[in-house]
Design a protein around this motif. Sequence first.
Motif, PDB file in Angstrom:
ATOM      1  N   VAL A  37      10.765   3.758   2.803  1.00 67.25           N
ATOM      2  CA  VAL A  37       9.404   4.508   2.382  1.00 67.25           C
ATOM      3  C   VAL A  37       8.681   4.763   3.783  1.00 67.25           C
ATOM      4  O   VAL A  37       7.797   5.969   3.713  1.00 67.25           O
ATOM      5  CB  VAL A  37       8.818   3.629   1.257  1.00 67.25           C
ATOM      6  N   ALA A  38       8.530   3.654   4.464  1.00 70.06           N
ATOM      7  CA  ALA A  38       7.764   3.997   5.795  1.00 70.06           C
ATOM      8  C   ALA A  38       8.265   5.025   6.484  1.00 70.06           C
ATOM      9  O   ALA A  38       7.485   5.958   7.077  1.00 70.06           O
ATOM     10  CB  ALA A  38       7.684   2.592   6.441  1.00 70.06           C
ATOM     11  N   ASP A  39       9.568   5.131   6.564  1.00 68.69           N
ATOM     12  CA  ASP A  39      10.289   6.083   7.484  1.00 68.69           C
ATOM     13  C   ASP A  39       9.930   7.446   6.833  1.00 68.69           C
ATOM     14  O   ASP A  39       9.822   8.499   7.640  1.00 68.69           O
ATOM     15  CB  ASP A  39      11.614   5.632   7.672  1.00 68.69           C
ATOM     16  N   GLY A  40      10.095   7.562   5.556  1.00 65.79           N
ATOM     17  CA  GLY A  40       9.651   8.743   4.965  1.00 65.79           C
ATOM     18  C   GLY A  40       8.325   9.351   5.443  1.00 65.79           C
ATOM     19  O   GLY A  40       7.948  10.702   5.737  1.00 65.79           O
ATOM     20  N   ARG A  41       7.430   8.563   5.391  1.00 68.13           N
ATOM     21  CA  ARG A  41       5.882   8.617   5.642  1.00 68.13           C
ATOM     22  C   ARG A  41       5.930   9.367   7.252  1.00 68.13           C
ATOM     23  O   ARG A  41       5.251  10.349   7.240  1.00 68.13           O
ATOM     24  CB  ARG A  41       4.835   7.808   5.528  1.00 68.13           C
ATOM     25  N   THR A  86       0.891  -1.288   0.111  1.00 69.06           N
ATOM     26  CA  THR A  86       0.094  -0.087   0.156  1.00 69.06           C
ATOM     27  C   THR A  86       0.838   1.281   0.026  1.00 69.06           C
ATOM     28  O   THR A  86       0.650   2.233  -0.831  1.00 69.06           O
ATOM     29  CB  THR A  86      -0.891  -0.012   1.172  1.00 69.06           C
ATOM     30  N   LEU A  87       1.904   1.226   0.887  1.00 67.78           N
ATOM     31  CA  LEU A  87       2.699   2.439   0.925  1.00 67.78           C
ATOM     32  C   LEU A  87       3.604   2.601  -0.768  1.00 67.78           C
ATOM     33  O   LEU A  87       3.646   3.631  -1.075  1.00 67.78           O
ATOM     34  CB  LEU A  87       4.055   2.080   1.937  1.00 67.78           C
ATOM     35  N   TYR A  88       3.812   1.603  -1.074  1.00 74.27           N
ATOM     36  CA  TYR A  88       4.693   1.406  -2.335  1.00 74.27           C
ATOM     37  C   TYR A  88       3.727   2.137  -3.362  1.00 74.27           C
ATOM     38  O   TYR A  88       4.120   2.925  -4.237  1.00 74.27           O
ATOM     39  CB  TYR A  88       5.044   0.236  -2.934  1.00 74.27           C
TER      40      TYR A  88
END
Length: 484
Positions: free
Chosen positions: A469-473, A69-71
């Motif tokens: 990617v999760a850390d960027g969010r 979902t993040l991707y």
Amino acid sequence: MGKKVIIIGAGLAGLSAGIYLAREGIETEIVERAPWAGGMCAAWTRRDYRFDGCLSWMAGTKKGDPFFTLYKEVGALTDDTEIFNPAAIGLELDGVLYDVPLEIGQFKNFLLGLSGRDAERIEALCRDIGVMMRSKAAAVAILGSAGFRDMMSAGRGVRLLRRKYLRRTLQDFAADFTSPRLGKLLTRMMPEEYSALAFVAMLGARMAGNGGYPMGGAAGIVGRMAEKYASLGGKLRLDAAAEEITVSGGAAQGIRSGGVFLPADGVVAACDARDTLENMLLARYGHPALGGLLKSAPLFEPLAIVSFGLDKPFGIPYALTCECPEGFNVAPGVKRYGYALRSFDFDPSAAPPGGSSVTALFEAPLGYWKKLRQDNPESYKIQKELLADLIATKIDKRYPGFRDAVCIVDVATPATFTRLTNVYRGSFQGIAPTPAALRTRIKKTLPGLKRFCLCGQWTTPGGGIGAAVADGRTAARIMKSELR
């Protein structure tokens, strides 16, 4: 007038932070020291061959997984992105080549064939892998940064496995098996000092078809994310190293790059953590947890990557860990006794029709290669050529005719990656997922400094594409709150 955030680093974490901030209507500009985006998620093209310096597999490639979902949200993957899930990986052990199945039933039978005496332990391991396979959030839950919501969504089974495996190294776990050969094979699949939890989660993801390789590799992921960022109005400044984070009144006010002050209402450091803390912030702000890990925690070792463009394929497996009992020199007085071989024959975009793209990876000392490049560029070039010739000779012994089929060679040393990313100690993925590191919660903010946060591989031990990617969010959420 709207708020503006400067993000240092156009790797996956920086691009992700930029995308999520832009979606909130916040103006952003990413400042990147390299001539291209991607950071350590790097791929490069030589003639018609693409060489991937990052990706062999990534967690969360199956639709329905939180990472998937993040991707999709950041453009890293789409519903149409084709995912390659290999049937097996190759491991050489004491001169014997094993094809380790990535299907749970075949994997169990494979292990039982190695040691029937360990049937009970093998059954238990495969049951635990099955729990990871069935969870929709296992990959997220093993991260050191996993929160309460992550753990609850992973399910009770994964929470129990976290308790069972987190504090044990893979070496300790492998020692439970009576067969030395079986134990040794397990520690060839992942470094023995890593947490056994990371090992079980890795197998669970890959056997569930949730840890594959997206066609187009790192180049495709970065390209789609950069395009998504630009479509939201994000600005990307390349060939622009950040030199200093300016602070006034206890809050980040912008950065200096190329001697020029770039004002902002907040700063996200999605770059090397040590460089940020000690140089850009002039060591004025401490980070007890991260500072301690940077001083003493095991890191992912720096790598040399020798890539070959071939005029024909040789049937080299997707992933093969090769032994080299006689060893080979990667620096004066420094030998390695094995290397990882990757073939990208499954991805038609990696080579021209009829050709093949192959890479060999192995650990190499940063100090030697960095000093050689600085002091004697011509000798540096010669030593890279000699190293490539040495590796080609090793591969040719396994696959006769390999050397003659080479059309183009590229060598990336640890000095290559530090030149482009300034990464601490040449570590390609930050802090290794040891039991101690995975139990450490690393805050992304610094005491006494407002409108600033860290993100990226240094704040999520174990690293990886999903974690970045999760850390960027997460960084975007923190910065949005700071700007209120």
